[in-house]
Scaffold this active site. Structure first.
Site, mmCIF file in Angstrom:
data_model
loop_
_atom_site.group_PDB
_atom_site.id
_atom_site.type_symbol
_atom_site.label_atom_id
_atom_site.label_comp_id
_atom_site.label_asym_id
_atom_site.label_seq_id
_atom_site.Cartn_x
_atom_site.Cartn_y
_atom_site.Cartn_z
ATOM 1 N N ALA A 158 7.362 -1.949 -6.377
ATOM 2 C CA ALA A 158 7.436 -1.590 -4.956
ATOM 3 C C ALA A 158 6.543 -2.500 -4.118
ATOM 4 O O ALA A 158 6.969 -3.027 -3.081
ATOM 5 C CB ALA A 158 7.043 -0.131 -4.766
ATOM 6 N N TYR A 159 5.317 -2.703 -4.570
ATOM 7 C CA TYR A 159 4.375 -3.558 -3.831
ATOM 8 C C TYR A 159 4.931 -4.972 -3.659
ATOM 9 O O TYR A 159 4.954 -5.531 -2.554
ATOM 10 C CB TYR A 159 3.036 -3.583 -4.562
ATOM 11 C CG TYR A 159 2.049 -4.584 -4.028
ATOM 12 C CD1 TYR A 159 1.342 -4.331 -2.859
ATOM 13 C CD2 TYR A 159 1.802 -5.783 -4.701
ATOM 14 C CE1 TYR A 159 0.424 -5.251 -2.370
ATOM 15 C CE2 TYR A 159 0.901 -6.706 -4.229
ATOM 16 C CZ TYR A 159 0.209 -6.439 -3.064
ATOM 17 O OH TYR A 159 -0.696 -7.355 -2.573
ATOM 18 N N ALA A 160 5.405 -5.549 -4.750
ATOM 19 C CA ALA A 160 5.910 -6.918 -4.695
ATOM 20 C C ALA A 160 7.182 -7.016 -3.864
ATOM 21 O O ALA A 160 7.421 -8.019 -3.187
ATOM 22 C CB ALA A 160 6.158 -7.444 -6.108
ATOM 23 N N MET A 162 7.847 -5.337 -1.176
ATOM 24 C CA MET A 162 7.419 -5.405 0.231
ATOM 25 C C MET A 162 6.966 -6.811 0.585
ATOM 26 O O MET A 162 7.284 -7.343 1.660
ATOM 27 C CB MET A 162 6.276 -4.424 0.501
ATOM 28 C CG MET A 162 6.540 -2.996 0.097
ATOM 29 S SD MET A 162 8.103 -2.341 0.718
ATOM 30 C CE MET A 162 8.374 -1.029 -0.468
ATOM 31 N N LYS A 163 6.223 -7.420 -0.314
ATOM 32 C CA LYS A 163 5.717 -8.758 -0.040
ATOM 33 C C LYS A 163 6.852 -9.792 -0.049
ATOM 34 O O LYS A 163 6.819 -10.758 0.707
ATOM 35 C CB LYS A 163 4.649 -9.123 -1.073
ATOM 36 C CG LYS A 163 3.363 -8.316 -0.936
ATOM 37 C CD LYS A 163 2.738 -8.473 0.439
ATOM 38 C CE LYS A 163 1.326 -7.941 0.487
ATOM 39 N NZ LYS A 163 0.707 -8.120 1.825
#
Length: 254
Positions: A158-160, A162-163
């Site tokens: 999820a974090y990646a 977004m990036k």
């Protein structure tokens, strides 16, 4: 109002990479307005460090995950620009503030996903949009991404994601703001020894050793490896660098 100095707005500037960026910009002769979420004392300490370098500085509270508060925030920014920096314009915007959530794809919750969207994608999208009237023509926008948008390590889906979206957004911003002479670039750090995400890279010797072994230069990164890259992108020498992703990872997973 005639600007007397160049001013950068650095979100999340009270600690870690954001603090290092703020100090690197100050060493380049740039005044700094930094934001903090909850660490007011730490933010004021960074302000004091910048002032010791001979530059002007100020700190404002901002939660980048609460876009409904951006209009009020920029009213404060205008006042600080006028009263502290004696100008009515920002020259540089560094979208750095963020959090880390480590969760396997299969067990990432909707609440975690939404929090990451709000902080890492919706926040920079609308913060930059609302900053545009204050951003000087010929200014610079720098979005902070991650090496995890290029290589994959379990637990950061999820974090990646977004990036990765931020990296696409960077190119669209560069295209649409080019008519004002504004450049937009992405800096993507690799694994860095900070308190980010609970400080695992810094504090867990096994994680640190593994990541160092997968990095061409044989170590993980330090905050000092990143701040200067951001400062470079705010320099005259970087004026022709636009819509680019600059990974500062020491050569991870090559």
């Amino acid at each position: 109002m005639t600007p007397t100095s160049l001013v950068a707005l650095v979100t999340g500037g009270s600690r870690g990479l954001g603090k290092n960026m703020a100090l690197a910009l100050a060493r380049k002769g740039i005044d700094v307005l930094l934001t903090y979420n909850s660490q007011q004392a730490e933010a004021q300490a960074v302000v004091a460090e910048i002032e010791q370098l001979g530059r002007k500085a100020a700190a404002l509270q901002l939660n980048v995950g609460e876009s409904q508060n951006f209009a009020g925030f920029f009213a404060q920014v205008q006042a600080v620009l006028r009263n502290t920096f004696q100008t009515d314009k920002l020259n540089f915007l560094i979208n750095n503030a963020g959090i880390g959530i480590h969760a396997p794809f299969a067990s990432t919750t909707e609440a975690q996903f939404d929090q990451l969207v709000n902080i890492h994608l919706k926040g920079p999208f609308f913060l930059t949009q609302q900053a545009l009237p204050l951003l000087a023509d010929g200014g610079r926008i720098i979005n902070i991404s991650t090496g995890l948008a290029r290589f994959a390590l379990p637990g950061y889906a999820a974090y990646a994601a977004m990036k990765g979206a931020v990296e696409v957004l960077t190119r669209y911003q560069a295209k649409e703001l080019g008519m004002r002479g504004i450049t937009v670039n992405t800096v993507a750090p690799g694994a860095i020894e900070t308190d980010f995400g609970g400080g695992a890279v810094r504090d867990n010797a096994n994680i640190n050793q593994f990541l160092a072994s997968q990095t061409a230069l044989g170590r993980v990164g330090r905050p000092d490896d990143i701040g200067g890259v951001v400062a470079f992108l705010c320099s005259e020498e970087a004026g022709w660098v636009n819509a680019q992703r600059l990974e500062a990872s020491g050569g991870m997973f090559l």
